[in-house]
Design a protein around this motif. Sequence first.
Motif, PDB file in Angstrom:
ATOM      1  N   ARG A  81      -2.143  -1.628  -7.765  1.00 40.58           N
ATOM      2  CA  ARG A  81      -2.308  -0.423  -6.954  1.00 40.58           C
ATOM      3  C   ARG A  81      -3.675  -0.407  -6.273  1.00 40.58           C
ATOM      4  O   ARG A  81      -3.789  -0.158  -5.069  1.00 40.58           O
ATOM      5  N   SER A 108       1.386   4.081  -3.053  1.00 47.14           N
ATOM      6  CA  SER A 108       1.050   5.475  -2.758  1.00 47.14           C
ATOM      7  C   SER A 108       2.244   6.395  -3.014  1.00 47.14           C
ATOM      8  O   SER A 108       2.101   7.481  -3.600  1.00 47.14           O
ATOM      9  N   ALA A 165      -5.063  -0.506  -2.281  1.00 47.59           N
ATOM     10  CA  ALA A 165      -5.687   0.748  -1.839  1.00 47.59           C
ATOM     11  C   ALA A 165      -7.105   0.512  -1.338  1.00 47.59           C
ATOM     12  O   ALA A 165      -7.568   1.179  -0.401  1.00 47.59           O
ATOM     13  N   ASP A 191       2.781   7.174  -6.736  1.00 49.43           N
ATOM     14  CA  ASP A 191       1.939   8.286  -7.188  1.00 49.43           C
ATOM     15  C   ASP A 191       2.515   9.619  -6.727  1.00 49.43           C
ATOM     16  O   ASP A 191       2.525  10.610  -7.476  1.00 49.43           O
ATOM     17  N   HIS A 200      -5.812  11.934  -9.437  1.00 51.59           N
ATOM     18  CA  HIS A 200      -5.142  10.688  -9.766  1.00 51.59           C
ATOM     19  C   HIS A 200      -4.083  10.927 -10.846  1.00 51.59           C
ATOM     20  O   HIS A 200      -4.193  11.847 -11.663  1.00 51.59           O
ATOM     21  N   ARG A 219       0.832  -1.203   0.000  1.00 53.31           N
ATOM     22  CA  ARG A 219       0.000   0.000   0.000  1.00 53.31           C
ATOM     23  C   ARG A 219       0.873   1.262   0.000  1.00 53.31           C
ATOM     24  O   ARG A 219       0.612   2.225  -0.729  1.00 53.31           O
ATOM     25  N   THR A 220       1.938   1.226   0.794  1.00 52.64           N
ATOM     26  CA  THR A 220       2.813   2.401   0.900  1.00 52.64           C
ATOM     27  C   THR A 220       3.586   2.645  -0.393  1.00 52.64           C
ATOM     28  O   THR A 220       3.658   3.777  -0.875  1.00 52.64           O
TER      29      THR A 220
END
Length: 507
Positions: A458, A269, A462, A272, A298, A265-266
């Motif tokens: 991703r 993120s 998320a 992005d 996004h 998850r990290t």
Amino acid sequence: MLLQQEELVKFYGKELAEILRISEQTPRLIIDKFLKKHDQECSYNFPKELSPSEYEGILQKYVKLDTANLNDLQLLTHSQSSKECPISDKLRLAAKRECDTYWENRPFTGVQIGYGVGVEFADVPEIKSAKRLENNTYQVTYDIKWLLDNLDYPTILNNFRYVFEQFDDCWRSTLVSVKSQLGVFERALLTRGIKEYVKGNLFNIRENISTMQVKGCYDILKHNGVRLEDVLKWFFEEYLPQEFGANGFRFNPPSEGTTLVEKCRTIASEMDGVLKQFRMYVQDGEIDRELFEMSSEHIIFSSLSGFVKEKYAYGNSSDIQREQFLLFSDQSLLGYIEKTQNRYNRFFDLMIHEDISFSDFWVHQQENVQWLIEHDIVKENSDGYLKLNISRVYILKDLYEHDVICPQYFDGELKNIIDEWCRNGDLRLADSLFSEPEQDYLNYELNKSSYSNGLDLRNKYAHSTYPVNEKVQFMDYIILLKIMILVVTKINEEFCLREEINETSEK
């Protein structure tokens, strides 16, 4: 046949709808019309009296039949729901489960050809070597001494280009799927969905090898006190400021003690985040942290531009497509002449290795050869032999093998030809950070916005729809690290090219 007659379908809509509700043909007609990719638009017309909401029940019954086609089940597994043909998660799951157990109760009567790939790190004299083992298995071996003797951060990142070859001489990712990699059977016989990312065996092999490369490197570095995540952090927070004066980048990788879910998850993120920071730096020349923290939009890979203008060029005319087909395709029929028989599959190989005259070709081939001569791709020398225009063919071959060329890495006559083709409209230019094949690859790996068979790495972390199997989670994390290396490498290329362009302009 009836459904191809639009007026007839309109007039007898009620009657046809009643038949379609009970016909054994209906599920495959629905799949053909709404889910399967065709070279030409499917000409079936469904009566409005048969509501799309009824398709679900029809397809659910079909999935449970012993006569259900495996290709249809695979299409349903990866299809996306639409207004025209709603597909529920339950239907996709039912199709997936049937795919998983398809051969259990069915005798296999075909021919199977297996293959395998492996990556090994060992004490060997060469940095890289490859060999073929038994049962069609290939193993790539890397010198572990090289990795252990070069634990500095710049070399670790450079290894992914120069040792693992995940990038070519133009810094294009070699992990992407391109049309020229598909075999004739993969192109002609496989059933594909409307929004499917097209990939063949070569793509699958490269995907597996590159993932094993990153996993092996990750484990070796970790065992020797180096975290690959820290190397990525160093790139943004130390290398970019020191080497290019690019301040303000922040990258916060997952810490050692976090769970695999949190790691995935990290890293997704943070990926992005650094892309947004790069976009802001390109647009404004700096990273305004307060402005950055207000951004919630996004990242769309196709909308990310870099410093370099006209960075990529793509085929943009029927002439370019025809030239590539005639030169490099094994389906052009120009590689076979009576003089050499079956020795060559492609016209390009025939011309490179043999002395060939125009008269060596049959009449039905001469039209295409003459067309290549008129377009300055083939020339006739003073001895009467046909020769390739090497400069033009070199560019066409690069485009054919990668679906994109990078004008910044060409100069002299080659650059002049590219400029000419751009002016003529044979090539179109783009300024994006990632090439279009790279954009497609990233969309396939990270989400399902473009491709129904995407890995969705991703989004599934998320939105907490990740798998519970920790081995799968770990491999997902390795793939996300591999994509981060791609992002880092493309950003580094942008800064290097900008510096080269500025130095050239100053001279």
